[in-house]
Motif scaffolding. Structure first.
Motif, short mmCIF file in Angstrom:
data_model
loop_
_atom_site.label_atom_id
_atom_site.label_comp_id
_atom_site.label_asym_id
_atom_site.label_seq_id
_atom_site.Cartn_x
_atom_site.Cartn_y
_atom_site.Cartn_z
N THR A 42 0.85 -1.18 0.00
CA THR A 42 0.00 0.00 0.00
C THR A 42 0.89 1.24 0.00
O THR A 42 1.97 1.22 0.60
CB THR A 42 -0.90 0.05 1.25
N VAL A 43 0.43 2.28 -0.67
CA VAL A 43 1.22 3.50 -0.78
C VAL A 43 0.36 4.70 -0.38
O VAL A 43 -0.77 4.86 -0.86
CB VAL A 43 1.76 3.72 -2.21
N LEU A 44 0.89 5.53 0.51
CA LEU A 44 0.32 6.83 0.81
C LEU A 44 1.27 7.89 0.25
O LEU A 44 2.39 8.04 0.74
CB LEU A 44 0.17 7.04 2.32
N ARG A 45 0.84 8.61 -0.75
CA ARG A 45 1.68 9.63 -1.37
C ARG A 45 1.30 10.98 -0.78
O ARG A 45 0.28 11.57 -1.15
CB ARG A 45 1.48 9.64 -2.88
N LEU A 46 2.12 11.47 0.12
CA LEU A 46 1.79 12.71 0.80
C LEU A 46 2.11 13.94 -0.03
O LEU A 46 1.84 15.07 0.41
CB LEU A 46 2.51 12.78 2.16
N ASP A 47 2.65 13.75 -1.22
CA ASP A 47 2.80 14.88 -2.13
C ASP A 47 1.56 15.05 -3.00
O ASP A 47 1.52 15.92 -3.88
CB ASP A 47 4.04 14.72 -3.01
N THR A 48 0.52 14.23 -2.75
CA THR A 48 -0.77 14.41 -3.42
C THR A 48 -1.79 14.90 -2.41
O THR A 48 -1.80 14.47 -1.25
CB THR A 48 -1.27 13.10 -4.04
N TRP A 74 7.16 11.74 3.08
CA TRP A 74 6.61 11.90 4.43
C TRP A 74 6.83 13.31 4.97
O TRP A 74 6.04 13.80 5.79
CB TRP A 74 7.24 10.88 5.38
N GLN A 75 7.88 14.01 4.51
CA GLN A 75 8.17 15.33 5.05
C GLN A 75 7.11 16.37 4.68
O GLN A 75 7.08 17.46 5.26
CB GLN A 75 9.56 15.81 4.60
N TRP A 77 4.14 16.17 5.48
CA TRP A 77 3.43 16.30 6.76
C TRP A 77 4.28 15.58 7.81
O TRP A 77 4.12 14.38 8.03
CB TRP A 77 2.02 15.69 6.69
N PRO A 78 5.22 16.29 8.43
CA PRO A 78 6.19 15.64 9.32
C PRO A 78 5.58 14.81 10.44
O PRO A 78 6.21 13.87 10.94
CB PRO A 78 6.99 16.83 9.88
N GLU A 79 4.33 15.11 10.82
CA GLU A 79 3.68 14.33 11.86
C GLU A 79 3.55 12.86 11.46
O GLU A 79 3.43 11.97 12.32
CB GLU A 79 2.32 14.92 12.19
N SER A 80 3.59 12.58 10.14
CA SER A 80 3.48 11.20 9.68
C SER A 80 4.64 10.35 10.21
O SER A 80 4.48 9.16 10.47
CB SER A 80 3.43 11.14 8.15
N TRP A 81 5.81 10.95 10.35
CA TRP A 81 6.96 10.25 10.94
C TRP A 81 6.64 9.81 12.36
O TRP A 81 6.91 8.68 12.75
CB TRP A 81 8.17 11.18 10.91
N ASN A 82 6.06 10.73 13.13
CA ASN A 82 5.70 10.41 14.51
C ASN A 82 4.63 9.32 14.58
O ASN A 82 4.63 8.48 15.48
CB ASN A 82 5.24 11.66 15.25
N SER A 103 14.70 15.50 4.44
CA SER A 103 14.59 15.96 5.82
C SER A 103 13.34 16.81 5.99
O SER A 103 12.84 17.42 5.04
CB SER A 103 15.83 16.78 6.19
N PRO A 104 12.80 16.88 7.22
CA PRO A 104 11.62 17.72 7.46
C PRO A 104 11.98 19.19 7.38
O PRO A 104 13.16 19.56 7.50
CB PRO A 104 11.21 17.33 8.89
#
Length: 421
Positions: A42-48, A74-75, A77-82, A103-104
């Motif tokens: 599964t892929v979440l593309r946070l640049d979309t 992921w950067q 939305w940096p909260e995705s890392w958390n 990097s964020p």
């Protein structure tokens, strides 16, 4: 759909498959997403906008989607890392998450991920990954002292020059030369005009940043000071930017993984004293340096209109060393080696690359823009062997020649195209 070209990092990802979360970082365009997609279900593309809004609206989605889950860019939305870190803390099984990106932004509050998310750096394609020639000499075997030295290649100087300007960015290198140059220029423009800003570093004078980048490119494979790079960038034109401004440039470009300097080697044992500590400057890809300096293959080969670098020697020699350094870094990461360089404080002795094992023993690498190796090319390798003895596992000269062999003095000679992981 373009077929996936296997990368050296694939083997490392296979070895680390039981980890719960892996972050693949590196400059834009090196193929991070393509590599991660080979393993993700599964892929979440946070640049979309769609996927970003879905995750922000429902952070619990991170635990509901089929795994392995790739969180791409992921950067954004940096909260995705958390969120991934918390999922690991809550008992996520092996091979749950892959993250790709850079990097964020400056000021983003994220946990380091230590103990939860393992980071792997991905670089532009090495010569082995590009399929320039079948590699016959393994850096991993050189590093453990068991290398077999042999093989022959038809790759010549002109081919290496073409690889320098073609780049190791998968989507760029296969284009016709005119389109390739346009893409590389666009890549650099995007860094100056957008990515720096996205990282939280406003660029008030893009022309000054561009000149600083060109001056850094001219310092490729050299250990000149940042102050000298700054003076070359300004060149007497306009007001000189504050040192704090150029430090911010350097920090931001490092965050974007566009600077890939070689740190100085500080041996763990007291064999050597008074070593220099300056880094050796390298951009992530020598093609970026060539474009910043406005030189193509003809100029490099004929030395016509080539800018004068910030050190003695030819620009082509510096960029060839950058190309080899890129290869050695890719292969050393796979072999758990750390790439450094050696230069004594007075500059009398230097070794282009030193690959260090976890036990402190090293492989020494000299890079020569030459088809044949003479005794003068190996004098620093002999000097190092005399100083550290058995801590030198092996020594090699990387050349533009056609044949790999071992000299009577034990030094290996390997054409760049024949070196592999």
């Amino acid at each position: 759909m373009v077929a996936y070209v296997p990368r050296v990092i694939d083997g490392l990802l296979d070895e680390l498959a039981d980890l719960r979360a892996i972050s693949i970082h590196g400059p834009r365009g090196v193929g991070k997403t393509s590599t991660a997609r080979q393993r993700a279900r599964t892929v979440l593309r946070l640049d979309t906008e769609r996927d970003l809004e879905r995750l922000i609206a429902d952070p619990g989605l991170i635990n509901m989607l089929e795994r392995p889950l790739l969180v791409d860019e992921w950067q954004a939305w940096p909260e995705s890392w958390n969120l991934v870190r918390h999922a690991v803390d809550d008992g996520a099984p092996s091979a749950s998450f892959l993250l790709t990106g850079s990097s964020p932004p400056q000021g983003a509050r994220i946990h380091s991920g230590a103990g939860r998310i393992v980071g792997l750096r991905m670089r532009p394609m090495s010569l082995a990954e590009r399929g320039v020639s079948a590699s016959t000499v393994s850096l991993a075997r050189l590093l453990d002292g068991s290398a077999e030295i042999g093989g022959r290649t038809d790759v010549v100087l002109e081919d290496y020059v073409e690889e320098i300007v073609a780049s190791g960015f998968p989507a760029i290198r296969g284009l016709p030369a005119r389109l390739r140059r346009a893409e590389l220029d666009s890549y650099l423009d995007n860094v100056v005009q957008r990515e720096m800003i996205d990282q939280g570093y406003p660029v008030r004078r893009p022309d000054t940043l561009r000149r600083w980048l060109a001056a850094y490119a001219a310092a490729s494979s050299a250990t000149v000071s940042y102050e000298k790079i700054l003076r070359a960038a300004v060149g007497g034109e306009g007001p000189q930017p504050a040192k704090t401004t150029t430090v911010r440039y350097r920090d931001a470009l490092t965050d974007l993984w566009l600077l890939d300097p070689v740190e100085a080697w500080m041996p763990s044992r007291n064999h050597l004293e008074r070593l220099g500590r300056a880094v050796k400057h390298q951009l992530a890809d020598p093609a970026l340096a060539a474009r910043l300096l406005g030189v193509g293959a003809d100029a490099l080969l004929g030395r016509r209109d080539a800018p004068r670098p910030l050190r003695d020697g030819t620009l082509l020699g510096a960029l060839f060393e950058s190309l080899v350094s890129l290869d050695v870094k890719v292969y050393a990461d796979n072999a758990e080696g750390r790439v450094r360089h050696l230069r004594d404080a007075k500059g009398r002795h230097e070794v282009d690359l030193v690959v260090e094992r976890d036990d402190g023993r090293v492989l020494a690498v000299e890079v020569k823009l030459a088809a044949t190796v003479r005794d003068e090319h190996v004098k620093h390798l002999h000097w190092l062997r005399d100083r550290i003895g058995d801590d030198l596992v092996d020594a090699v000269v990387i050349t533009t020649g056609n044949e790999a062999y071992r000299r009577a003095d034990g030094i290996a000679v390997v054409p760049a195209a024949l070196l592999g992981p």
